[in-house]
Write an enzyme that holds these catalytic residues in place. Structure first.
Site, short mmCIF file in Angstrom:
data_model
loop_
_atom_site.label_atom_id
_atom_site.label_comp_id
_atom_site.label_asym_id
_atom_site.label_seq_id
_atom_site.Cartn_x
_atom_site.Cartn_y
_atom_site.Cartn_z
N ASP A 124 -10.23 4.32 -1.58
CA ASP A 124 -10.92 3.32 -0.75
C ASP A 124 -12.45 3.30 -0.91
OD1 ASP A 124 -8.36 3.21 0.19
OD2 ASP A 124 -8.93 3.18 2.30
N ASP B 128 0.83 -1.20 0.00
CA ASP B 128 0.00 0.00 0.00
C ASP B 128 0.88 1.27 0.00
OD1 ASP B 128 -2.05 1.78 0.36
OD2 ASP B 128 -2.78 0.93 2.23
C1 GAL Z 1 -5.55 2.23 2.77
C2 GAL Z 1 -6.00 1.06 1.92
C3 GAL Z 1 -7.03 0.28 2.71
C4 GAL Z 1 -6.37 -0.22 3.99
C5 GAL Z 1 -5.77 0.95 4.77
C6 GAL Z 1 -4.95 0.48 5.94
O1 GAL Z 1 -4.65 2.99 2.08
O2 GAL Z 1 -6.55 1.53 0.71
O3 GAL Z 1 -7.51 -0.80 1.94
O4 GAL Z 1 -5.36 -1.16 3.65
O5 GAL Z 1 -4.93 1.74 3.95
O6 GAL Z 1 -4.32 1.52 6.62
#
Ligand code: GAL
Length: 393
Positions: A218, A145
């Site tokens: 998200d 990520d």
């Molecule tokens: C976001 C991601 C989510 C989750 C989250 C955790 O950037 O898109 O799916 O993983 O971080 O902090």
């Protein structure tokens, strides 16, 4: 010799695009991920009970095999750079063994940045070390990520104001680095890019061994956000193939803030999109309706169809949408969607989707065969509702 060399190269490229570089994700990956329900509070016990529930509810046997621990499992690095877990995850190897003992696969999460989105330690500067550790834990899936790596990209942009690709190149190099580190472990680890669709990962992801890549920011458990993501996927179908898939983010079915019709719309869209199906709900509290949506065999079969083609929009008219997905055996899946606030009729002309002489129609959510039909098929849909059909000769 020259001919032979270019022939083998052609074969290699062919096998890369047909199966992915690590031989994984021949079909869109299916499983469960901790984030949408447990977020930053997830524990080892939550993940073990999710594994238990995948088995007892029948989800595993329906195809949901990955058990993915998302962000917030990490502790601190020691003097050797080894990343330890935090107290909520006492023993990752034991957790992986437990997951495997249930006939499931183990997924984990990190970031190319110094910090994850939750502010925990990322893999920057420790890629090979972390990849080896994941392999030693028996990890089968890594979600990587972008998070704080956006700071590194902004710095690259500032340092190279005349290079429009400075940030993009740095990001791709970071994703390639972890892709190479995973390959070097010798363990097949499914590689899931999460960078919110920045700079069109569907164009460069396959080249660095990615098996899936997020296409958007998200999702959350709201109809508005879910359809904004789902319907924005029009035009991306050509980039998905066995081995590597567009990922419009995880499922929210069962998290409680959408109606049953809205969750059916969510699942209908995701399977038409050949999306990875990662459930994100509390599996210990599934209603019969959640189960019937997540485990509908025909819906899952549309997603997992062996032709491996993502569907796309056929047409849109105001709040009404019709999407189709080609299936093996000359069949076609059709998604009819009513985004309006009232009951509406939505139609598809079978002649327009290759069935000039008509075809057999099966209604996936009603679980019934509608028999041989010709010409226009019309469904009456509730507000925010969907119908999912399979048409065959
Ligand atoms: C976001 C991601 C989510 C989750 C989250 C955790 O950037 O898109 O799916 O993983 O971080 O902090």
């Amino acid at each position: 010799m020259r001919t032979l060399a270019s022939f083998s190269c052609a074969l290699l490229l062919c096998s890369v695009s047909a199966f992915g570089q690590n031989g994984l994700a021949a079909k869109p990956p299916m499983g469960w991920n901790s984030w949408n329900h447990f977020a930053g509070h997830v524990t080892d016990a939550d993940v073990r009970s999710a594994a238990d529930e995948l088995v007892s509810t029948g989800m595993r046997d329906a195809g949901y095999v990955y058990v993915n621990v998302d962000d917030t499992w990490q502790g601190e690095r020691d003097a050797q750079g080894v990343l330890h877990t935090n107290s909520r995850f006492p023993d990752m190897k034991a957790l992986g063994d437990y997951i495997h003992s249930k006939g499931l696969k183990f997924g984990i999460y990190s970031s190319p940045g110094a910090k994850t989105c939750g502010g925990y330690a990322g893999s920057l500067g420790h890629e090979a070390q972390d990849a080896k550790m994941y392999a030693s834990w028996g990890v089968d899936f890594l979600k990587y990520d972008l998070c704080s790596f956006q700071d590194n990209m902004n710095q690259a942009k500032a340092e190279h104001p005349n290079d429009p690709n400075a940030a993009k190149d740095l990001m791709i190099a970071a994703y390639r680095k972890m892709g190479d580190a995973l390959k070097a472990t010798g363990r097949p680890i499914l590689y899931s890019l999460c960078q919110y669709g920045v700079d069109q990962p569907w164009k460069w992801g396959p080249g660095l061994g990615a098996n899936m890549w997020r296409t958007t920011d998200d999702i959350d458990d709201s109809y508005g956000r879910m359809i904004a993501i789902g319907f924005s996927q029009a035009g991306l179908s050509k980039y998905a193939a066995p081995g590597h898939w567009n990922d419009p983010d995880m499922l929210e079915v069962g998290n409680g803030k959408m109606t049953e019709d809205e969750y059916k719309t969510h699942m209908s869209l995701w399977v038409i999109l050949a999306a990875p199906l990662l459930a994100g709900n509390d599996l210990s509290k599934m209603s019969d309706s959640d189960k019937s949506i997540l485990m509908n065999k025909d819906a899952i079969a549309i997603d997992q169809d062996s032709l491996g083609k993502q569907g796309d929009r056929l047409y849109e008219s105001g709040d009404l949408d019709v999407w189709t997905k080609p299936l093996s055996g000359g069949r076609v899946a059709v998604g009819l969607f009513n985004r309006s606030w009232s009951v509406r009729e939505v139609s598809v002309d079978l002649a327009a989707i290759g069935f000039r002489n008509g075809g057999n129609v099966r209604d996936v959510w009603e679980q019934k065969d509608m028999g041989q039909r010709k010409g226009v098929v019309t469904e009456t849909l509730p507000k925010h509702g969907a119908a999912l059909l399979i048409v065959s000769k």
